[in-house]
Design an enzyme around this catalytic site. Structure first.
Site, mmCIF file in Angstrom:
data_model
loop_
_atom_site.group_PDB
_atom_site.id
_atom_site.type_symbol
_atom_site.label_atom_id
_atom_site.label_comp_id
_atom_site.label_asym_id
_atom_site.label_seq_id
_atom_site.Cartn_x
_atom_site.Cartn_y
_atom_site.Cartn_z
ATOM 1 N N GLN A 102 39.589 46.610 39.133
ATOM 2 C CA GLN A 102 38.448 45.686 39.129
ATOM 3 C C GLN A 102 38.904 44.224 39.212
ATOM 4 O OE1 GLN A 102 35.216 46.046 39.517
ATOM 5 N NE2 GLN A 102 35.512 48.233 39.851
ATOM 6 N N SER A 103 39.992 43.968 39.916
ATOM 7 C CA SER A 103 40.522 42.604 40.020
ATOM 8 C C SER A 103 39.588 41.679 40.808
ATOM 9 C CB SER A 103 41.888 42.653 40.715
ATOM 10 O OG SER A 103 42.277 41.356 41.130
ATOM 11 N N ASN A 104 39.223 40.572 40.176
ATOM 12 C CA ASN A 104 38.441 39.540 40.875
ATOM 13 C C ASN A 104 39.310 38.803 41.875
ATOM 14 O OD1 ASN A 104 36.018 39.828 39.156
ATOM 15 N ND2 ASN A 104 37.417 39.112 37.560
#
Ligand SMILES: *Cc1c(COP(=O)(O)O)cnc(C)c1O
Length: 328
Positions: free
Chosen positions: A70-72
């Site tokens: 879920q890396s921005n």
């Protein structure tokens, strides 16, 4: 420094008067980097303007970076690469989930190539993928974990300059700048900006991750990055450990483990100001700020800036951990 425009700047600086009232607390302001405009926004847009500027200058046709599922950072990199016509490879920690949600969904919509890396969640597998890409005749450019190198930090020196103009025209001087700190360039850049522009406020990073960066303890990593960035832009200043404020009180069960602190902060900001925080970074950092105000570590006479670094697209992926029944 080559810089590629990717977002809409300056981002808004707003006062959160209802939150201050509710807490009977200090004046609280927010820098809305959740609204940078690239691929649903976030602090990585600023870093990527300098990093992509460098990649284009070096003639890259492919970029590769790493992060959590879920890396921005990965999502904004995917959006930036798409807009520039670059091939994008993401090396994501963990296994491919059954349901594609949040940032991962957006990565796929941007058409990037995803490599699942299991326990290697900080880019350990990048060198071998780079070798493969070179064999295929591509010109890959490696973007570090979280975009946290000197170019990423310079972006936050520039962000500090942007803030200086805004706060002067609003006639306010901050005593504290509070934000989520996790790969270090936001923190290093703001420390250096504070020093260069002589604003003399406390730069308070809320630590999000128990881990280290490149086998170096996180606090040492931030100070070293601030110093190497200062050298790169010819600033004659040497930071030491005592210049760093990294608050470890709120890491809880570790990276991405959502508890009452984050749930309460997310519900409070949504229900008093109509502002969305994210579960992993800004929810935790705001939870820390609320606690520091309630416990008197930050006083009513202070003037606090919370730097909203983005991340709300991850809310959907954490739906099962968010207690939506949390009431004001
Ligand atoms: C990456 C990120 C941070 C941390 O910034 P660093 O410069 O990596 O320390 C904070 N908040 C959000 C939403 C992020 O995506």
């Amino acid at each position: 420094m080559p810089r590629q425009s990717l977002g809409f700047f300056p981002t808004p600086l707003v006062e959160l008067a209802k939150l201050s009232d509710k807490l009977n607390g200090p004046k609280i302001f927010m820098k809305r980097d959740d609204n940078t405009g690239l691929a649903l926004g976030g602090n990585k847009t600023r870093k990527l303007e300098f990093i992509m500027g460098d990649a284009l200058k070096q003639g890259a046709d492919t970029v590769i970076t790493a992060g959590a599922a879920q890396s921005n950072h990965c999502r904004q990199t995917a959006g930036a690469a798409a807009s520039l016509g670059l091939e994008c490879h993401l090396v994501l920690g963990g296994e491919e989930p059954d349901q594609v949600q949040g940032n991962l969904l957006l990565d796929q919509i941007f058409g990037c190539h995803i490599h699942w890396a299991g326990a290697h969640r900080k880019g350990e597998d990048i060198p071998k993928i780079v070798e493969q890409l070179k064999k295929e005749g591509k010109k890959p450019y490696v973007i570090p974990y979280g975009g946290s190198n000197e170019l990423g930090a310079i972006a936050f020196v520039e962000a500090f300059r942007e803030l200086e103009f805004q706060r002067e025209s609003m006639g306010v001087a901050f005593t504290h700048i509070v934000f989520a700190s996790s790969s270090g360039a936001t923190h290093a850049g703001l420390m250096l900006g504070d020093r260069i522009f002589g604003s003399d406020c406390q730069i308070v990073g809320i630590n999000i991750d128990k881990g280290e960066m490149d086998q170096v303890p996180f606090d040492e990593h931030i100070v070293a990055l601030a110093n190497s960035t200062a050298r790169l832009i010819d600033i004659d200043y040497q930071f030491s450990d005592s210049d760093l404020i990294l608050n470890d009180d709120y890491v809880g069960e570790g990276y991405g483990v959502i508890g009452h602190l984050e749930n309460e902060a997310i519900a409070t900001l949504a229900q008093t100001e109509g502002i969305l925080l994210d579960p992993v970074y800004t929810g935790r950092a705001m939870g820390g700020l609320l606690d520091m105000i309630r416990s008197g570590q930050i006083k009513q006479t202070d003037r606090v800036l919370f730097w909203h670094t983005g991340g709300a697209p991850a809310l959907f992926a954490y739906a099962n951990d968010l207690n939506v029944a949390e009431k004001r």
